[in-house]
Each structure stands twice: as C-alpha cells, then as structure tokens.
Design an enzyme around this catalytic site. Structure first.
Site, PDB file in Angstrom:
ATOM      1  CE  LYS A  77       3.233  -5.864   3.818  1.00  0.00           C
ATOM      2  NZ  LYS A  77       2.191  -5.256   4.894  1.00  0.00           N
ATOM      3  CD  GLU A 132       7.671  -0.282   7.617  1.00  0.00           C
ATOM      4  OE1 GLU A 132       6.366  -1.051   7.788  1.00  0.00           O
ATOM      5  OE2 GLU A 132       7.431   0.362   7.434  1.00  0.00           O
ATOM      6  CD  GLU A 166       0.099  -1.797   8.333  1.00  0.00           C
ATOM      7  OE1 GLU A 166      -0.231  -1.051   8.922  1.00  0.00           O
ATOM      8  OE2 GLU A 166       0.637  -0.502   7.310  1.00  0.00           O
ATOM      9  CG  ASP A 194      -0.470  -0.213   2.095  1.00  0.00           C
ATOM     10  OD1 ASP A 194       0.843   0.431   2.773  1.00  0.00           O
ATOM     11  OD2 ASP A 194      -0.819   0.411   3.556  1.00  0.00           O
ATOM     12  CB  SER A 195       4.437   2.095   0.477  1.00  0.00           C
ATOM     13  OG  SER A 195       5.279   0.577   0.064  1.00  0.00           O
ATOM     14  CG  ASP A 250       0.571  -3.966   2.031  1.00  0.00           C
ATOM     15  OD1 ASP A 250       0.118  -4.648   3.369  1.00  0.00           O
ATOM     16  OD2 ASP A 250       1.097  -3.165   2.156  1.00  0.00           O
TER      17      ASP A 250
HETATM   18  N1  LIG Z   1       8.819   5.356   0.693  1.00  0.00           N
HETATM   19  C1  LIG Z   1       8.519   4.818   1.596  1.00  0.00           C
HETATM   20  N2  LIG Z   1       9.492   4.057   2.464  1.00  0.00           N
HETATM   21  C2  LIG Z   1       9.206   4.025   3.667  1.00  0.00           C
HETATM   22  O1  LIG Z   1       9.510   3.042   4.232  1.00  0.00           O
HETATM   23  C3  LIG Z   1       8.206   4.537   4.512  1.00  0.00           C
HETATM   24  C4  LIG Z   1       7.426   4.842   3.927  1.00  0.00           C
HETATM   25  N3  LIG Z   1       7.458   5.236   2.654  1.00  0.00           N
HETATM   26  N4  LIG Z   1       6.029   5.757   4.337  1.00  0.00           N
HETATM   27  C5  LIG Z   1       6.017   4.910   5.286  1.00  0.00           C
HETATM   28  C6  LIG Z   1       6.744   4.153   6.467  1.00  0.00           C
HETATM   29  C7  LIG Z   1       7.220   5.382   7.414  1.00  0.00           C
HETATM   30  N5  LIG Z   1       8.492   5.147   8.346  1.00  0.00           N
HETATM   31  C8  LIG Z   1       9.849   5.671   8.635  1.00  0.00           C
HETATM   32  C9  LIG Z   1       9.353   6.920   8.644  1.00  0.00           C
HETATM   33  C10 LIG Z   1       9.947   7.237   9.760  1.00  0.00           C
HETATM   34  C11 LIG Z   1      11.014   7.175  10.415  1.00  0.00           C
HETATM   35  C12 LIG Z   1      12.113   7.655  10.884  1.00  0.00           C
HETATM   36  O2  LIG Z   1      11.733   8.092  11.741  1.00  0.00           O
HETATM   37  N6  LIG Z   1      13.116   7.332  11.389  1.00  0.00           N
HETATM   38  C13 LIG Z   1      13.985   9.002  11.599  1.00  0.00           C
HETATM   39  C14 LIG Z   1      14.996   7.422  13.289  1.00  0.00           C
HETATM   40  C15 LIG Z   1      13.977   7.981  14.755  1.00  0.00           C
HETATM   41  C16 LIG Z   1      15.000   6.940  15.160  1.00  0.00           C
HETATM   42  O3  LIG Z   1      15.828   6.665  15.179  1.00  0.00           O
HETATM   43  O4  LIG Z   1      14.030   6.993  16.329  1.00  0.00           O
HETATM   44  C17 LIG Z   1      15.466   8.142  10.645  1.00  0.00           C
HETATM   45  O5  LIG Z   1      16.510   9.093  11.478  1.00  0.00           O
HETATM   46  O6  LIG Z   1      15.500   7.806   9.608  1.00  0.00           O
HETATM   47  C18 LIG Z   1      11.052   5.196  10.105  1.00  0.00           C
HETATM   48  C19 LIG Z   1      10.717   4.759   9.107  1.00  0.00           C
HETATM   49  C20 LIG Z   1       8.873   4.341   6.816  1.00  0.00           C
HETATM   50  N7  LIG Z   1       7.184   3.419   6.174  1.00  0.00           N
HETATM   51  C1  LIG Z   2       7.086  -1.233   3.715  1.00  0.00           C
HETATM   52  C2  LIG Z   2       6.420  -2.981   3.681  1.00  0.00           C
HETATM   53  C3  LIG Z   2       6.900  -3.587   4.848  1.00  0.00           C
HETATM   54  C4  LIG Z   2       4.833  -2.556   3.342  1.00  0.00           C
HETATM   55  O1  LIG Z   2       4.108  -3.046   3.971  1.00  0.00           O
HETATM   56  C5  LIG Z   2       4.440  -1.419   1.873  1.00  0.00           C
HETATM   57  O2  LIG Z   2       5.615  -1.056   0.928  1.00  0.00           O
HETATM   58  O3  LIG Z   2       3.346  -1.482   1.770  1.00  0.00           O
HETATM   59 MG   LIG Z   3       2.421  -1.649   3.669  1.00  0.00          MG
END
Ligand SMILES: Nc1nc(=O)c2c([nH]1)NC[C@@H]1CN(c3ccc(C(=O)N[C@@H](CCC(=O)O)C(=O)O)cc3)CN21
Ligand SMILES: CC(C)C(=O)C(=O)O
Ligand SMILES: [Mg+2]
Length: 264
Positions: A111, A179, A113, A42-43, A81
C-alpha cells in the site's frame, strides 16, 4: 493464497473487513476470525514503537513484522504499508522496497499513500506483478506539511479527491483506502469506482472498513478519535492483570502448588 483479484471481486457482494496487525499472535487471531485483509500499517511507528508520528518508520523496521504477520496468517491477504520515503526518491528504490515486502516479508500486496503524482510508479509496479492498494484522504505521512485534516470538506476538495481516485484506479490499484474523509466524498468515490474502497473515518458507504487494531482494542487510553469504536478495553484488562500479579507475588500466593516442580 488470497489474490488481489479475489479482494477486488468482493465489491458489491459483501462488505470487506480490514484490521492492522504488527505481530504473529495477533495475525493468528485475525485469521481465525476470518478478517478479509490484514494491513501491516506504518501506524506500527506510533502504536508499537511509541514515535509521535509515522515519519521515522523504515523498511528495516517493517520487513520482519510483515514476515511475522504472514507466518501468523498464511491464508489471509496481508498488505504491507510502504513507509515514508521508502518510495518517492526513485522508481528503482521504490520497486526494490516493494520487492522486499513481497520476497522477504511474504506480503500479498503493498500500500502507498498518494494521488496522481505517484501514478507512473504504480503503473510500473502493477506491470511487474506487484498488487498495489492506494490510500488518499488524510495522509499521515504528510503530517509535517499539513497536519491531520479531514479531507473532502467542500466541492473543490471532493472534486480533487475523486479525480485522484479515478486516476489511481486507471493506474491499476486493486483497492483504495479512504482515510478520514467526509461521508459524502467517500460515497461519491465508492459509487464511481469499480474497485473496492476501504474506509477509516470515511463513513458508512465505503465497500469496506479498516481500523488500527490497538485503537479498536482500547490498548491506548489516550486514543479517542471520532472514527474509532473501542470494542474492548485492553488497557484495563492488562493493567488489572499486572496489579493482581504483583499482589500475589508480594503475598506469596503465586506461584501456587500447581505451578511448582518437585524432585522424584
Ligand atoms: N493510532 C492511530 N490511529 C489512527 O487512526 C491514526 C493515527 N494513529 N495516526 C495517524 C492518523 C491521524 N489520524 C487522525 C488525526 C486527527 C483526527 C481528527 O482531528 N479528528 C477529529 C475530527 C476533526 C474534524 O471533524 O475536522 C476528531 O474529533 O476525532 C482524525 C484522525 C488518524 N490516524
Ligand atoms: C490506517 C491505515 C489505513 C494505515 O495506513 C496504517 O495503519 O498505517
Ligand atoms: Mg499507514
């Protein structure tokens, strides 16, 4: 056909590679590269469609893309998803939606959540023959409630997360996405379960890894998650091609003789 049982059997043998894809041509490339699992995430909402979150994604948006991905990767496990509120309203509607992914999209699995709260639903799906992949840790569909937070940061969070993992395994899931959890939490859960864990931002000890394909291809220059590795810079590649094309059109260099049709 690639069955859920086959993916399950990879635990302890070799690491599992999973990537997202949303279209036919990308799916073909991932199948050619022998990627183990393609997730139609769903990304797609944030990557392909430009929504700020995955909340607006619907079944009607997802299904044609699942079908396109399966046409591109007929011999690869394709997981669809379930989008926000495509499950959770009623068991009946959730199962009908999962069925659409399998019947109209030709997906191999779905899948979801969620933790212990979705166990009755998962049990029902599995009993009907629907292979289910779980997804705990950071759950993007909970963004409106809690934002995006790394999971499993202290003993209490790790305990809750590993309880959910065990309960989901007992409900019959064939693998589990972790995740953005601490590496410690993911390692503990991976050692505890007999089904494979697939991590994104969950460290080095999960049974497999997954990345969002547009992130690892460098398609969006604004993405700089700590968990991501950018294997190519597709933004620059496409930008440079577009700039060169414009220049050649303006200078009359394209089309050239080799691109032109002539009368007999
Ligand atoms: N394009 C895309 N890729 C992704 O992996 C993703 C999305 N979109 N959208 C939904 C979620 C949001 N995701 C996230 C959002 C924020 C952090 C984040 O704040 N990471 C910080 C670390 C913070 C900490 O250590 O507590 C970083 O520095 O990346 C990580 C994953 C991963 N997901
Ligand atoms: C990051 C993966 C696990 C996902 O749920 C998505 O791409 O939507
Ligand atoms: Mg997803």
């Amino acid at each position: 056909m690639v069955t859920a049982a086959r993916i399950r059997s990879l635990k302890g043998k070799r690491k599992i590679s999973m990537l997202t894809a949303y279209d036919y041509l990308t799916a073909r490339i991932l199948e050619a590269a022998s990627i183990d699992i393609i997730l139609v995430g769903d990304s797609m909402g944030t990557t392909v469609l430009g929504y700020p979150t995955t909340i607006p994604v619907s079944m009607d948006i997802m299904v044609p893309h699942v079908a396109a991905v399966k046409r591109g990767a007929p011999h690869t496990m394709v997981v669809a998803d379930m989008p926000f509120l495509s499950y959770g309203l009623s068991e009946e509607e959730a199962i009908r939606n999962a069925g659409r992914f399998l019947k109209e999209g030709n997906a191999d699995a779905i899948k979801l959540e969620g933790g212990r709260e979705i166990v009755p639903l998962i049990e029902k799906m599995v009993s009907l023959g629907i292979p289910v992949m779980g997804h705990i840790g950071l759950r993007p569909q909970q963004v409106l409630k809690v934002g995006y937070q790394i999971a499993g940061k202290n003993d209490k969070e790790i305990e809750e997360l590993s309880e959910d993992a065990k309960i989901l395994e007992n409900a019959g899931i064939f693998s589990l996405v972790l995740e953005d959890t601490t590496e410690e939490a993911a390692r503990l859960i991976t050692d505890m379960l007999s089904i494979p864990t697939i991590g994104i931002g969950a460290g080095r000890y999960t049974d497999g890894q997954v990345l969002v394909i547009t992130d690892m291809l460098g398609y969006n220059p604004e993405i700089n998650y700590k968990h991501n590795k950018t294997y190519v810079n597709l933004y620059n590649t496409i930008f440079n091609a577009a700039v060169q094309y414009k220049e050649e059109v303006e200078k009359g260099l394209f089309p050239a003789e080799e691109n032109v049709f002539h009368q007999k």
